[in-house]
Write an enzyme that holds these catalytic residues in place. Sequence first.
Site: not given
Length: 330
Positions: A136, A40, A19, A26, A21-23
Site C-alpha cells: 500500500d 494511533k 489526524g 492519531v 482516517g478510515g482505520m
Amino acid sequence: MLYSPGETIGGYTIIRRVGQGGMGVVFEARSEDGTRVALKIPHPQLLEDPGTRARYDRELEVSRSLIHPNIQRVVSTGLDEKRDLPFLALEWVEGGLLRDFLRSGLPLSVDESISFGAQLCEALNYCHDLGIVHRDIKPDNILVTKAGKIQLMDFGASLLESAPKITTASLAAALGTPDYMSPEQVEGQRGDVRSDVYSLGAMMFELLTGQPPYHGDNALAVMAQHVQSSPASIRKKNRQVGTPLEEVVFKAMRRDPELRYQSMMELHRDLTNLGSVDASRLGAERARVSSSTNNGASDTTIWSRSVPAWAMVVVVAIAAIAVGTLLIAR
C-alpha cells in the site's frame, strides 16, 4: 470524540488530535518522561469486523519488527483497559505527509522526487529482505521530516511471508490504493516485491507530474486502467524530467511483473545513477513489448499481455464483489 486532551492512556497523555482516517485516530501524546509520540487508536466499531481486526493485528506484528532510519519506529503497544481498545505508540516525526506536498497538483522538483524515491527503495528493500511486502505504497503512508528524510508507515496491508496471509479485500486495505496498486493486485493476487516496485513507480509518476498516472469516475475505473492502459508521457507534463528518469519510472510500472525491476535495489541503482542508464535501450524494450502485444495497434495497451474486453469485465466484477469480503489464505 472518544478521547480528549489531558486523558492518559497506558502512560501516555494526549495533547491533541493530529489526524483521522478510515482505520482510526492519531493523537500527539507525551510519555511520562516527556517523550512525544504519535498515538494511533483504531475506531472501536471497526475492530468488531474480523478483517479490520486482522489488518490492525498485522500492523502490530509487522511494525514491531522493523528498525530502519526510513521507517517510522514503534515505541510501544498496549491496551486502554477502560475502553478495551488497543493502541500503537510511534515515534513522533516533525514534519508532514508526503500527500501534503502534492495538494497543489504541481510536481515536486526532480531532485526531490529522486531523493524521496531512493529513500523509499532503501526502506522497502529492508522490508523485502525480511519477507515483508508493504502492498500500500502511497503519499498518505509516507512522512517527510523538515530535513527531507522519508519515514514509511502503515503496514496494515502488508504481507508477511512467514505468517498466515490474511487479506481484507477492501479497496484501501488489502488490494492497495487504486491510484497506485499493481495490475496483479487488481486481478486479485497478493503480489510480491515487484508489486511494491510498481506502486513506487506509480507514485514517482505523481511526484514528477503532480497527478497520479490514471484518472476515472470511480475507483474501479482507475483500477481497470492499471491492467489495460498505459500512463501518459511524463516529459510532456514536466519538461524538467530527463528521458532516463522517465524510462526508469516506466520500467518500474510495466504491467508484467517479469518485465519490471525485480528488486528495489535494482530500481535504486538506476534512480541514483541516471547518467549510466541506457534510456535508448529501455525505450526500445518498451516499444518492442508494445509491438508484440498489440500487433501495431494503438499504444494504449503496452508493456504487457493483451487484455481482451471480456477479461476486463471479469476483473472489474471480481474487484467489485471483493469489496468488504474477507479472504483468508494460508
